[in-house]
Each structure stands twice: as C-alpha cells, then as structure tokens.
Design a protein around this motif. Structure first.
Motif, PDB file in Angstrom:
ATOM      1  N   UNK A 186      -0.246   7.008   8.219  1.00 54.41           N
ATOM      2  CA  UNK A 186       0.462   8.286   8.375  1.00 54.41           C
ATOM      3  C   UNK A 186       0.953   8.801   7.021  1.00 54.41           C
ATOM      4  N   UNK A 187       1.507   7.913   6.219  1.00 54.12           N
ATOM      5  CA  UNK A 187       1.981   8.315   4.892  1.00 54.12           C
ATOM      6  C   UNK A 187       0.810   8.763   4.025  1.00 54.12           C
ATOM      7  N   UNK A 200       0.834  -1.199   0.000  1.00 56.15           N
ATOM      8  CA  UNK A 200       0.000   0.000   0.000  1.00 56.15           C
ATOM      9  C   UNK A 200       0.875   1.257   0.000  1.00 56.15           C
ATOM     10  N   UNK A 201       1.906   1.262   0.848  1.00 53.67           N
ATOM     11  CA  UNK A 201       2.820   2.409   0.926  1.00 53.67           C
ATOM     12  C   UNK A 201       3.499   2.625  -0.422  1.00 53.67           C
ATOM     13  N   UNK A 202       4.001   1.555  -1.023  1.00 52.11           N
ATOM     14  CA  UNK A 202       4.686   1.658  -2.319  1.00 52.11           C
ATOM     15  C   UNK A 202       3.745   2.235  -3.377  1.00 52.11           C
ATOM     16  N   UNK A 203       2.520   1.747  -3.406  1.00 55.23           N
ATOM     17  CA  UNK A 203       1.531   2.221  -4.381  1.00 55.23           C
ATOM     18  C   UNK A 203       1.174   3.686  -4.132  1.00 55.23           C
ATOM     19  N   UNK A 204       0.953   4.061  -2.877  1.00 55.93           N
ATOM     20  CA  UNK A 204       0.587   5.447  -2.549  1.00 55.93           C
ATOM     21  C   UNK A 204       1.713   6.406  -2.918  1.00 55.93           C
ATOM     22  N   UNK A 205       2.943   6.046  -2.600  1.00 54.53           N
ATOM     23  CA  UNK A 205       4.076   6.902  -2.950  1.00 54.53           C
ATOM     24  C   UNK A 205       4.231   6.997  -4.463  1.00 54.53           C
ATOM     25  N   UNK A 206       4.086   5.867  -5.135  1.00 52.38           N
ATOM     26  CA  UNK A 206       4.179   5.864  -6.591  1.00 52.38           C
ATOM     27  C   UNK A 206       3.096   6.703  -7.235  1.00 52.38           C
ATOM     28  N   UNK A 207       1.875   6.608  -6.711  1.00 48.45           N
ATOM     29  CA  UNK A 207       0.767   7.411  -7.243  1.00 48.45           C
ATOM     30  C   UNK A 207       1.041   8.899  -7.061  1.00 48.45           C
ATOM     31  N   UNK A 208       1.751   9.246  -6.005  1.00 50.85           N
ATOM     32  CA  UNK A 208       2.077  10.654  -5.765  1.00 50.85           C
ATOM     33  C   UNK A 208       3.234  11.119  -6.651  1.00 50.85           C
ATOM     34  N   UNK A 209       3.988  10.178  -7.180  1.00 50.74           N
ATOM     35  CA  UNK A 209       5.112  10.529  -8.043  1.00 50.74           C
ATOM     36  C   UNK A 209       6.471  10.236  -7.453  1.00 50.74           C
ATOM     37  N   UNK A 210       6.497   9.631  -6.274  1.00 48.98           N
ATOM     38  CA  UNK A 210       7.776   9.269  -5.660  1.00 48.98           C
ATOM     39  C   UNK A 210       8.422   8.150  -6.473  1.00 48.98           C
ATOM     40  N   UNK A 211       9.739   8.121  -6.467  1.00 45.89           N
ATOM     41  CA  UNK A 211      10.478   7.094  -7.196  1.00 45.89           C
ATOM     42  C   UNK A 211      11.453   6.396  -6.262  1.00 45.89           C
ATOM     43  N   UNK A 212      12.059   5.353  -6.772  1.00 48.77           N
ATOM     44  CA  UNK A 212      13.104   4.618  -6.049  1.00 48.77           C
ATOM     45  C   UNK A 212      12.659   4.202  -4.650  1.00 48.77           C
ATOM     46  N   UNK A 213      11.430   3.701  -4.524  1.00 44.12           N
ATOM     47  CA  UNK A 213      10.916   3.259  -3.229  1.00 44.12           C
ATOM     48  C   UNK A 213      11.600   1.943  -2.860  1.00 44.12           C
TER      49      UNK A 213
END
Length: 155
Positions: free
Chosen positions: A98-99, A19-32
C-alpha cells in the motif's frame, strides 16, 4: 494459482519493515520510526512538511486456547502461534504494498504525499486526521446531514 509470494507470507515482518523504511527514505521521508504498543504497531515519518502515523493492528491470541486435555503448550498452541505470525507477516506485507502504491502515485504527480496519506497526517494534539474526522463522518451518515467543518456551508 496463489503462491507464497503473492500471499505475502513468505516475507518476514522485519523484511517488510525494512522495505517500507527504504521506500520512504527513497521518496525523501525522514525520521522513520516503528513502534509497538500492545496489539498495535505503528510507523511514523515526516515528509512534505507534515508528520504521518499509520497504526497497524496486530492479531493476537484471545487468551488461552480452549482445547481438550493438557496440551495447551503442545501442538495446537504452536499451530495457533504460527497462524498468528503468518497473519501478521501478511499484514506487514500488505502495508508495504500500500505504501509503495501511494508513493508511486505521489512520485508520478497523480497525487501528493499529503493526499495519499491524508488520514494519517498527525495534527497538533497528536491525533490523526482519521482520529478527528472518523466520528464526524460516522455522525453525518447516521443523521443524513452534511457535517460542518467550521467553514461556510455549501449547498
């Protein structure tokens, strides 16, 4: 009434990480990246021109269980392991929530990604803002004096 969903113990740790990986990716974060060393897990990612690292302490048994008889590998040991695993599932779920909240605030323009995750910004030298400023803040509270951050002092 609090059910398993609201307690967070019905989610596996892996489901929370996905879930965290998907949420960060959806926001545009990379290299998770998720890592674990000893009793600490960490998530690192890049976003908004910055690198971030959040360290999550994992609960572990403090050595062998102190119990009577020869059942150290029996039911009490298994119960202890289940309690630790449940607590760690709850920690991962709480981090996911939290994220989500931080990303929602940034997406709504209430805050920036950097302001929401400021303590977790990785500085040159591989320390986070929290690693660097935590002791400075502690010292300021102990002394009652405003810390100096290298700029001109304000009254």
């Amino acid at each position: 009434m609090t059910g398993p969903y609201t307690r967070g113990d019905s989610f596996t740790s892996e489901a929370s990480r996905k879930h965290i990986r998907r949420a960060l990716g959806d926001y545009g974060a990379t290299d998770v990246l998720f890592t674990q060393r000893g009793n600490h897990s960490a998530i690192a990612f890049k976003g908004g021109g910055r690198q971030f690292r959040i360290v999550l302490p994992l609960l572990q048994s403090e050595g062998p269980l102190v119990i009577r008889g020869d059942i150290a590998d029996g039911p009490l040991h298994e119960a202890n392991a289940k309690l630790l695993e449940r607590a760690n599932r709850k920690s991962w779920h709480a981090l996911a929530l939290a994220i989500d909240a931080k990303l929602a605030a940034a997406a709504a323009g209430i805050a920036t990604l950097e302001s929401e995750f400021l303590a977790h910004v990785v500085l040159p030298g591989n320390k986070t803002v929290l690693d660097e400023l935590g002791p400075v803040i502690d010292s300021a509270y102990r002394s009652g004096r405003r810390p100096s951050f290298g700029g001109p002092a304000h009254a």
